[in-house]
Write an enzyme that holds these catalytic residues in place. Structure first.
Site, PDB file in Angstrom:
ATOM      1  N   PRO A   2      45.300  43.294  36.610  1.00 37.80           N
ATOM      2  CG  PRO A   2      45.615  44.687  38.447  1.00 37.80           C
ATOM      3  CD  PRO A   2      45.821  44.619  36.967  1.00 37.80           C
ATOM      4  CD  GLU A   3      42.578  37.848  34.763  1.00 40.06           C
ATOM      5  OE1 GLU A   3      41.677  36.998  34.913  1.00 40.06           O
ATOM      6  OE2 GLU A   3      43.632  37.612  34.130  1.00 40.06           O
ATOM      7  CE  LYS A  57      39.449  41.885  33.403  1.00 38.42           C
ATOM      8  NZ  LYS A  57      40.310  41.833  32.198  1.00 38.42           N
ATOM      9  NE  ARG A 264      46.267  39.251  26.962  1.00 40.71           N
ATOM     10  CZ  ARG A 264      45.704  39.572  28.132  1.00 40.71           C
ATOM     11  NH1 ARG A 264      44.472  40.043  28.193  1.00 40.71           N
ATOM     12  NH2 ARG A 264      46.383  39.425  29.257  1.00 40.71           N
TER      13      ARG A 264
END
Length: 274
Positions: A2-3, A57, A264
């Site tokens: 989750p960002e 976050k 990423r």
């Protein structure tokens, strides 16, 4: 993971349901997910939740006074922090780690199957900010263009890698950095120090609009993210590049490129983001 938009939706949901409620009982099912005062008292038992703070976050459940005791929550990759009203009691499973029972009969449940998240307990918000949040950059919704420019000009890392660094700006992750750079027509591989102040000004404005739109849509649910009420997000339906490698660019119709930055997967348009 989750960002910022997803974590902000969790914060908003908890602010609507648990602020003003007293914690009557804390059940700790896994002590290794908690750092600090790992006891029911340390986890706010007997305290009234005054507010829910957020930086990037990470969340903080704050009790009592303005600088009262608090519990910092990081959801990691698969963590969730949900509120269950009295008529919808949570049934604990192997991934339920901490349960706060409130005076109204409701429960706040921290659950994390892969245990990349966790809880950190502090005597005060001042201690939280000095110990755990001191290493974070400014929140992505609050940072100014000049401050972001000064941070980025210090590194020759690719723009994507620099923006993922939580010490540069807090809250951005793989999803929203890809979307942001596409919107700005900036290559994720361009050295961060080469970005000009006018480009950073435009980036910060677009970043705020992007995050605001994602918050309003409930965030992005790719696998298992849900907000404090158990609702999935809808912003994944509006992604322009993230997860669309090889598909046509929505601007120029060229196939989107896929590469790697900071380990990423990164998707961008080699034509629009030359």
């Amino acid at each position: 993971m989750p960002e910022l938009p997803e974590v902000e939706n969790v914060r908003l949901g908890l602010a609507d349901t648990v602020v003003g409620q007293r914690v009557v009982k804390v059940v700790i099912r896994r002590t290794d997910v908690v750092e600090g005062l790992c006891s029911p008292a340390g986890l706010l038992r007997g305290q009234t939740i005054a507010r829910i703070d957020r930086l990037g976050k990470q969340l903080a459940l704050v009790a009592g006074t303005t600088d009262g005791p608090c519990v910092c929550v990081h959801l990691g990759m698969t963590g969730s922090l949900r509120y269950y009203p009295a008529e919808q009691a949570h049934k604990p499973d192997a991934h339920t780690h901490v349960v706060w029972r409130l005076e109204n009969g409701g429960q706040v449940v921290f659950r994390d199957p892969r245990r990349f998240g966790g809880l950190w307990v502090f005597h005060s918000v001042t201690e939280l900010r000095a110990v755990r949040w001191s290493g974070l950059g400014e929140d992505a919704l609050a940072i100014t263009p000049v401050k972001l420019y000064r941070r980025l000009r210090k590194t020759r890392r690719p723009a994507k890698s620099a923006l993922l660094d939580q010490t540069v700006v807090a809250g951005l992750g793989n999803i929203y950095v890809d979307e942001l750079l596409y919107g700005c027509r900036i290559s994720p591989l361009r050295p961060a120090c080469d970005l000009t102040l006018p480009e950073i000004r435009a980036m910060v404005g677009r970043m705020r609009r992007l995050l605001d739109h994602a918050i309003r849509a409930g965030g992005s649910t790719l696998r298992d993210y849900v907000d404090a009420g158990g609702r999935s997000g809808g912003y994944q339906l509006k992604h322009k590049v993230y997860g669309r490698g090889g598909q046509a660019c929505l601007r120029c119709d060229q196939p989107l490129c896929t590469t790697t930055a900071s380990g990423r997967t990164t998707v961008y348009c080699g034509n629009c983001q030359a």
